[in-house]
Design a protein around this motif. Structure first.
Motif, mmCIF file in Angstrom:
data_model
loop_
_atom_site.group_PDB
_atom_site.id
_atom_site.type_symbol
_atom_site.label_atom_id
_atom_site.label_comp_id
_atom_site.label_asym_id
_atom_site.label_seq_id
_atom_site.Cartn_x
_atom_site.Cartn_y
_atom_site.Cartn_z
ATOM 1 N N ASP A 43 -25.368 -22.919 -62.975
ATOM 2 C CA ASP A 43 -25.441 -23.611 -61.842
ATOM 3 C C ASP A 43 -26.832 -23.972 -61.485
ATOM 4 O OD1 ASP A 43 -26.748 -21.367 -61.752
ATOM 5 O OD2 ASP A 43 -25.769 -20.490 -60.026
ATOM 6 N N ARG A 44 -27.911 -24.200 -62.730
ATOM 7 C CA ARG A 44 -29.311 -24.586 -62.628
ATOM 8 C C ARG A 44 -29.817 -24.962 -63.719
ATOM 9 N NH1 ARG A 44 -30.751 -18.917 -60.414
ATOM 10 N NH2 ARG A 44 -28.656 -18.886 -59.743
ATOM 11 N N ALA A 45 -30.995 -25.705 -63.663
ATOM 12 C CA ALA A 45 -31.632 -26.130 -64.717
ATOM 13 C C ALA A 45 -32.785 -25.130 -65.310
ATOM 14 C CB ALA A 45 -32.494 -27.628 -64.542
ATOM 15 N N ALA A 46 -32.722 -24.735 -66.500
ATOM 16 C CA ALA A 46 -33.474 -23.756 -66.924
ATOM 17 C C ALA A 46 -34.435 -24.762 -67.883
ATOM 18 C CB ALA A 46 -33.147 -22.617 -67.780
ATOM 19 N N THR A 68 -21.134 -17.378 -68.465
ATOM 20 C CA THR A 68 -20.903 -18.532 -67.679
ATOM 21 C C THR A 68 -21.675 -18.729 -66.231
ATOM 22 O OG1 THR A 68 -19.098 -17.427 -66.436
ATOM 23 C CG2 THR A 68 -18.347 -18.595 -68.678
ATOM 24 N N ARG A 69 -22.134 -17.453 -65.967
ATOM 25 C CA ARG A 69 -22.751 -17.450 -64.573
ATOM 26 C C ARG A 69 -24.278 -16.717 -64.709
ATOM 27 N NH1 ARG A 69 -21.117 -14.040 -61.409
ATOM 28 N NH2 ARG A 69 -19.705 -12.864 -63.101
ATOM 29 N N VAL A 70 -25.100 -17.236 -63.930
ATOM 30 C CA VAL A 70 -26.510 -16.364 -63.837
ATOM 31 C C VAL A 70 -26.124 -15.481 -62.487
ATOM 32 C CG1 VAL A 70 -28.937 -16.621 -62.956
ATOM 33 C CG2 VAL A 70 -27.991 -18.331 -64.461
ATOM 34 N N THR A 71 -26.563 -14.292 -62.897
ATOM 35 C CA THR A 71 -26.176 -13.173 -62.000
ATOM 36 C C THR A 71 -27.485 -12.566 -61.078
ATOM 37 O OG1 THR A 71 -26.443 -11.524 -63.718
ATOM 38 C CG2 THR A 71 -24.092 -12.255 -63.313
ATOM 39 N N GLU A 72 -28.586 -13.002 -61.766
ATOM 40 C CA GLU A 72 -29.724 -12.562 -61.237
ATOM 41 C C GLU A 72 -31.080 -13.536 -61.714
ATOM 42 O OE1 GLU A 72 -32.499 -8.536 -60.408
ATOM 43 O OE2 GLU A 72 -31.598 -8.876 -62.126
ATOM 44 N N ALA A 73 -31.921 -13.879 -60.845
ATOM 45 C CA ALA A 73 -33.343 -14.679 -61.439
ATOM 46 C C ALA A 73 -34.319 -13.887 -60.766
ATOM 47 C CB ALA A 73 -32.993 -16.137 -60.800
ATOM 48 N N ARG A 74 -35.602 -13.593 -61.845
ATOM 49 C CA ARG A 74 -36.289 -12.756 -61.627
ATOM 50 C C ARG A 74 -37.670 -13.170 -62.083
ATOM 51 N NH1 ARG A 74 -36.291 -6.285 -62.295
ATOM 52 N NH2 ARG A 74 -38.399 -5.680 -61.499
ATOM 53 N N GLN A 75 -38.738 -13.313 -61.520
ATOM 54 C CA GLN A 75 -40.265 -13.800 -62.012
ATOM 55 C C GLN A 75 -40.735 -12.690 -62.706
ATOM 56 O OE1 GLN A 75 -42.473 -15.559 -59.358
ATOM 57 N NE2 GLN A 75 -40.899 -17.221 -58.648
ATOM 58 N N ILE A 76 -41.003 -12.945 -64.118
ATOM 59 C CA ILE A 76 -41.615 -11.681 -64.806
ATOM 60 C C ILE A 76 -42.924 -11.686 -65.269
ATOM 61 C CG2 ILE A 76 -39.263 -10.772 -65.513
ATOM 62 C CD1 ILE A 76 -39.599 -12.185 -68.423
ATOM 63 N N HIS A 77 -43.332 -13.046 -65.395
ATOM 64 C CA HIS A 77 -44.582 -13.244 -65.886
ATOM 65 C C HIS A 77 -45.452 -14.541 -65.483
ATOM 66 C CE1 HIS A 77 -48.158 -12.051 -68.266
ATOM 67 N NE2 HIS A 77 -47.721 -12.882 -69.683
ATOM 68 N N HIS A 78 -46.626 -14.739 -65.632
ATOM 69 C CA HIS A 78 -47.012 -16.172 -65.308
ATOM 70 C C HIS A 78 -48.593 -16.349 -66.286
ATOM 71 C CE1 HIS A 78 -49.797 -19.002 -63.230
ATOM 72 N NE2 HIS A 78 -48.460 -19.402 -62.786
ATOM 73 N N ILE A 79 -48.223 -17.526 -67.150
ATOM 74 C CA ILE A 79 -49.325 -17.835 -67.980
ATOM 75 C C ILE A 79 -49.509 -19.427 -67.651
ATOM 76 C CG2 ILE A 79 -49.903 -18.363 -70.276
ATOM 77 C CD1 ILE A 79 -47.491 -16.451 -71.094
ATOM 78 N N PRO A 80 -50.627 -19.683 -67.190
ATOM 79 C CA PRO A 80 -50.988 -21.139 -66.544
ATOM 80 C C PRO A 80 -50.746 -22.067 -67.720
ATOM 81 C CG PRO A 80 -52.765 -19.735 -65.838
ATOM 82 C CD PRO A 80 -51.820 -18.974 -66.968
ATOM 83 N N GLY A 81 -49.571 -22.998 -67.347
ATOM 84 C CA GLY A 81 -49.294 -24.173 -68.261
ATOM 85 C C GLY A 81 -48.397 -23.962 -69.240
#
Length: 527
Positions: A154-157, A192-205
């Motif tokens: 249901d979304r673009a990754a 077939t489905r995304v059940t959860e979306a969670r931000q886990i890290h950040h690396i610039p660029g």
């Protein structure tokens, strides 16, 4: 330059001589990285195979790669030693999407299929990928050659990293370089489905994520395109906390997007993508060693870089390479071929004249916009392709021949005039990224009396120069000046220069070109 006028008998003898000279010349399939002494030279595939993802299943390795607008899409290769690769198949027979994927009202060069993620889970190959502008798809197959069955999330990754943890749960990690936030998508058991979306890290660029588990550690690999570099992060759990260190880079140490793959004996090996000026993005393979539970490219004696020459990770496997030459004797195209977009299947055939590829002239302004332009990858450091053509089916206005597809699209075409005469014409089309059919630079023309001709394309990636010729007996006669070989992600096809066979007519659907064979060599002619 004059073309010698020939009698019918002489033309037939000359055509036979052309065929004999080409078919008996020493040929090679592609760059051979296996040195035959237990070592190999990087890259194993000296061609544009970008955004690699590599897995092992038993004693077999599989390599999924970006294919952009080419159809069939999403190529997968196979190897038993990470050095000698052949093409196993493609996931997508045709590109899904709107009319532009069919070259209707525009094109999708530089778009299409990006950065697939390949895994093997519970007896199935599973690949996640995102077609630019669409939602992410997951496809499954019992055999890597297919058939594949697909469904859409249901979304673009962006650049999805498919991951199955030891408990069987499935996830996708995704990050886009304009931000760098790594988001973890949890998937339902049936994927077939995304059940959860969670931000886990950040690396610039950061983008180009890959997730790998080794023991108690989970490793997250990310490309940082603005620096042509790669980072490695690790954590005990997918949600973190993560430690991040810099790794290798493309300019100095051998690559900037990749990950690691385990061998059957428990060793690990690394793979990374490297940008090269003319040919595009190649994939290098490297031994790695572990230091404080971090993977280090290279060896303890030469750490932190991909070696130019290394010992093969698996010994005893025979030399192999992707196919190149083709006599078109099979009822289906060889796996080395791909159309520039989804083809119009009414405009080509392998069965109407067995032993020949028939390209039927489709209405287009150039082979850049024709729906039956057939391509295969240029091979470094040098490629020579000789195409033997039967011209008798050409109709007035048809322009059919051989060239390159990329940013600089140089072609040598046989043109049928209204009076029935034939000539060889050279033109160069340079895509600037701001128009569907970019600047066309006309070139010289040569009268042609024969009904068969052999055209030659040479691509010297060391010099970043290409040349187009026609064979006059055994003599190759260049038509026009050399042209540049350019890889450019902003314009052209986002790929290295490809060999292109084409047949189009600016005004109407026309006749046809019969391609007898394409013979490939990785060695310049001895002249």
């Amino acid at each position: 330059m004059m073309y010698m006028q020939l009698t019918g008998i002489a033309r037939s003898l000359m055509a036979a001589a052309f065929a004999a000279a080409v078919l008996t010349a020493p040929l090679a399939s592609a760059w051979q990285a296996d040195n035959g002494d237990g070592t190999y030279t990087n890259p194993p595939l000296n061609a544009d195979y970008p955004d690699p993802d590599v897995i092992r299943v038993g004693e077999d390795f599989y390599f999924a790669t970006t294919t952009f607008a080419n159809a069939p899409g999403l190529r997968i290769l196979h190897s038993r030693d990470l050095v000698n690769w052949t093409i196993a198949g493609h996931v997508l027979p045709r590109l899904p999407g709107g009319p532009a994927f069919d070259l209707d009202g525009g094109n999708v060069y530089r778009r299409g299929v990006f950065a697939p993620s390949l895994r093997f889970h519970q007896g199935e190959f599973i690949v996640a990928f995102t077609v630019v502008g669409q939602h992410t798809r997951l496809c499954r197959a019992a055999q890597v050659a297919g058939p594949w069955r697909c469904h859409t999330l249901d979304r673009a990754a962006f650049d999805p990293a498919l991951f199955f943890d030891t408990d069987g749960r499935a996830y996708i990690a995704t990050a886009i370089g304009s931000d760098g936030t790594v988001t973890l998508l949890s998937l339902s058991p049936d994927l077939t489905r995304v059940t959860e979306a969670r931000q886990i890290h950040h690396i610039p660029g950061a983008e180009g994520s890959k997730l790998i588990r080794r023991g108690d550690w989970i490793y997250l690999f990310n490309a940082v395109p603005r620096r042509l570099a790669m980072t490695i992060s690790r954590a005990r759990a997918l949600t973190g906390p993560w430690e991040t260190i810099p790794s290798i880079n493309s300019a100095e140490t051998g690559g900037h997007q990749g990950a690691i793959v385990d061998l059957a004996d428990g060793r690990w090996w690394g793979f990374v993508m490297q940008d090269r000026p003319a040919i595009g993005r190649v994939t290098n393979f490297s031994p790695i060693f572990w230091r404080d539970d971090w993977p280090v490219w290279g060896t303890p004696e030469a750490p932190g870089r991909v070696p130019a020459i290394a010992r093969k990770p698996v010994q005893g496997q025979p030399r192999a390479a992707p196919a190149t030459s083709d006599g078109f004797d099979a009822p289906q195209l060889g796996l080395q071929w791909a159309w520039n977009h989804n083809p119009d299947d009414t405009r080509w055939s392998l069965t109407e004249r067995p032993g020949f590829l028939r390209l039927k002239a489709t209405t287009a302004r150039s082979f850049w916009t024709a729906r039956n332009t057939l391509t295969q990858k240029g091979q470094g450091p040098y490629s020579r392709a000789d195409a033997q053509l039967d011209l008798r089916g050409l109709a007035a206005g048809d322009r059919c021949g051989l060239g390159t597809l990329g940013k600089v699209n140089a072609g040598i075409a046989v043109v049928r005039a209204a009076d029935g005469s034939l000539s060889l014409q050279r033109h160069t089309l340079i895509d600037q990224g701001d128009s569907q059919d970019a600047t066309t630079l006309p070139g010289p023309a040569v009268p042609l009396a024969a009904s068969r001709v052999t055209l030659r394309l040479e691509m010297d990636f060391g010099r970043a120069r290409g040349r187009l010729s026609w064979l006059d007996g055994a003599q190759a006669r260049p038509l026009g000046d050399e042209f540049e070989l350019i890889y450019d992600w902003r314009t052209g096809t986002f790929q290295g220069p490809q060999v292109a066979l084409f047949c189009f007519n600016p005004d109407r659907e026309g006749g046809h070109l019969d391609v007898d064979s394409v013979q490939f060599s990785d060695r310049p002619p001895a002249d």
